[in-house]
Design an enzyme around this catalytic site. Structure first.
Site, short mmCIF file in Angstrom:
data_model
loop_
_atom_site.label_atom_id
_atom_site.label_comp_id
_atom_site.label_asym_id
_atom_site.label_seq_id
_atom_site.Cartn_x
_atom_site.Cartn_y
_atom_site.Cartn_z
N GLU A 106 -10.37 -10.57 -6.59
CA GLU A 106 -9.38 -9.51 -6.48
C GLU A 106 -8.25 -9.68 -7.50
O GLU A 106 -7.76 -8.70 -8.05
CB GLU A 106 -8.83 -9.46 -5.06
CG GLU A 106 -9.87 -8.99 -4.05
CD GLU A 106 -9.37 -8.91 -2.62
OE1 GLU A 106 -10.15 -8.52 -1.75
OE2 GLU A 106 -8.19 -9.22 -2.37
N ASN B 238 -1.74 0.43 6.95
CA ASN B 238 -1.22 -0.83 7.48
C ASN B 238 -0.40 -1.61 6.46
O ASN B 238 -0.26 -2.83 6.55
CB ASN B 238 -2.37 -1.67 8.07
CG ASN B 238 -3.41 -2.05 7.04
OD1 ASN B 238 -3.32 -1.63 5.88
ND2 ASN B 238 -4.38 -2.84 7.44
N LYS C 264 0.82 -1.22 0.00
CA LYS C 264 0.00 0.00 0.00
C LYS C 264 0.85 1.27 0.00
O LYS C 264 2.07 1.23 0.25
CB LYS C 264 -0.92 -0.03 1.22
CG LYS C 264 -1.97 -1.14 1.18
CD LYS C 264 -2.77 -1.07 2.46
CE LYS C 264 -3.99 -1.93 2.41
NZ LYS C 264 -4.79 -1.77 3.65
N TYR D 92 -12.73 -1.67 -2.72
CA TYR D 92 -13.12 -1.78 -1.30
C TYR D 92 -14.63 -1.63 -1.10
O TYR D 92 -15.06 -1.28 0.00
CB TYR D 92 -12.37 -0.73 -0.48
CG TYR D 92 -10.96 -1.14 -0.11
CD1 TYR D 92 -10.71 -2.28 0.65
CD2 TYR D 92 -9.86 -0.38 -0.50
CE1 TYR D 92 -9.43 -2.66 1.02
CE2 TYR D 92 -8.57 -0.75 -0.14
CZ TYR D 92 -8.36 -1.89 0.62
OH TYR D 92 -7.09 -2.27 0.98
N HIS E 265 -2.21 -5.39 1.93
CA HIS E 265 -3.55 -6.01 1.86
C HIS E 265 -3.39 -7.44 1.38
O HIS E 265 -2.48 -7.74 0.60
CB HIS E 265 -4.44 -5.24 0.86
CG HIS E 265 -5.70 -5.98 0.52
ND1 HIS E 265 -6.83 -5.92 1.30
CD2 HIS E 265 -5.98 -6.84 -0.50
CE1 HIS E 265 -7.76 -6.69 0.77
NE2 HIS E 265 -7.27 -7.26 -0.32
P1 CMP Z 1 -7.27 -4.13 4.40
O1 CMP Z 1 -6.87 -5.47 4.92
O2 CMP Z 1 -6.75 -3.72 3.06
O3 CMP Z 1 -8.87 -4.07 4.37
C1 CMP Z 1 -9.60 -2.88 4.52
C2 CMP Z 1 -8.75 -1.73 4.94
O4 CMP Z 1 -9.45 -0.69 5.58
C3 CMP Z 1 -7.77 -2.21 6.02
O5 CMP Z 1 -6.80 -3.03 5.48
C4 CMP Z 1 -7.28 -0.89 6.57
O6 CMP Z 1 -6.35 -0.24 5.68
C5 CMP Z 1 -8.59 -0.10 6.55
N1 CMP Z 1 -9.31 -0.17 7.84
C6 CMP Z 1 -9.90 -1.24 8.41
N2 CMP Z 1 -10.51 -0.90 9.57
C7 CMP Z 1 -10.29 0.41 9.72
C8 CMP Z 1 -10.66 1.36 10.72
N3 CMP Z 1 -11.39 0.99 11.80
N4 CMP Z 1 -10.27 2.64 10.58
C9 CMP Z 1 -9.56 3.01 9.50
N5 CMP Z 1 -9.17 2.17 8.50
C10 CMP Z 1 -9.53 0.88 8.62
#
Ligand code: CMP
Length: 137
Positions: free
Chosen positions: A126, A112, A9, A49, A115
């Site tokens: 995906e 984070n 990411k 998403y 993904h």
């Molecule tokens: P990902 O595993 O790509 O799936 C959805 C994404 O949304 C997640 O990683 C984070 O980047 C984001 N995400 C999930 N929960 C939250 C949250 N509570 N607040 C902000 N971002 C979130």
């Protein structure tokens, strides 16, 4: 053999962590069978998403995913979906186990770093969102 979709990411790409993250994938037995770097448009990120459409973090997630390029990969191994999810660690890096990608590199719950598909069915969807059959070795 299974295949799963991985994204490196924007927060990780901006810190030039692609190489280190790919190294972790390969050292954990995940074979790269397709890879590309791309800049997502807001429409593309929103569609990717869509499952989170009702979540309060949806708009900020889209803005973040378009803030810099991402690297998309198709990873292959036995149990690739669960193997890669274990390597990524928990969505929230505060809860991620040691030696996981998110524990090492993630900045926050949103930023984070990576993904990964959460099931074989979403992996198929995906992968086909980012790659055609001709792109996959
Ligand atoms: P990902 O595993 O790509 O799936 C959805 C994404 O949304 C997640 O990683 C984070 O980047 C984001 N995400 C999930 N929960 C939250 C949250 N509570 N607040 C902000 N971002 C979130």
């Amino acid at each position: 053999m299974e295949r799963t979709l991985a994204l490196i990411k924007p927060d990780a790409v901006l810190r030039n962590l692609q190489g280190e993250i790919i190294d972790m994938m390969q050292k954990n037995g995940l074979k790269i069978v397709a890879m590309k770097m791309l800049q997502l448009s807001p429409k593309q990120a929103a569609h990717f998403y869509l499952v989170h459409k009702e979540q309060p973090f949806y708009q900020n997630l889209i803005t973040y995913m378009c803030s810099a390029p991402v690297v998309a990969l198709v990873l292959e191994s036995t149990n690739a979906v669960s193997a890669y999810r274990t390597l990524m660690g928990e969505t929230n890096p505060e809860n991620a186990k040691p030696h996981t990608i998110r524990k090492k590199y993630a900045l926050s719950l949103r930023e984070n770093s990576v993904h990964g598909s959460d099931s074989l069915q979403s992996a198929e969807q995906e992968i086909s969102y980012f790659f055609s059959a001709f792109d996959i070795i």
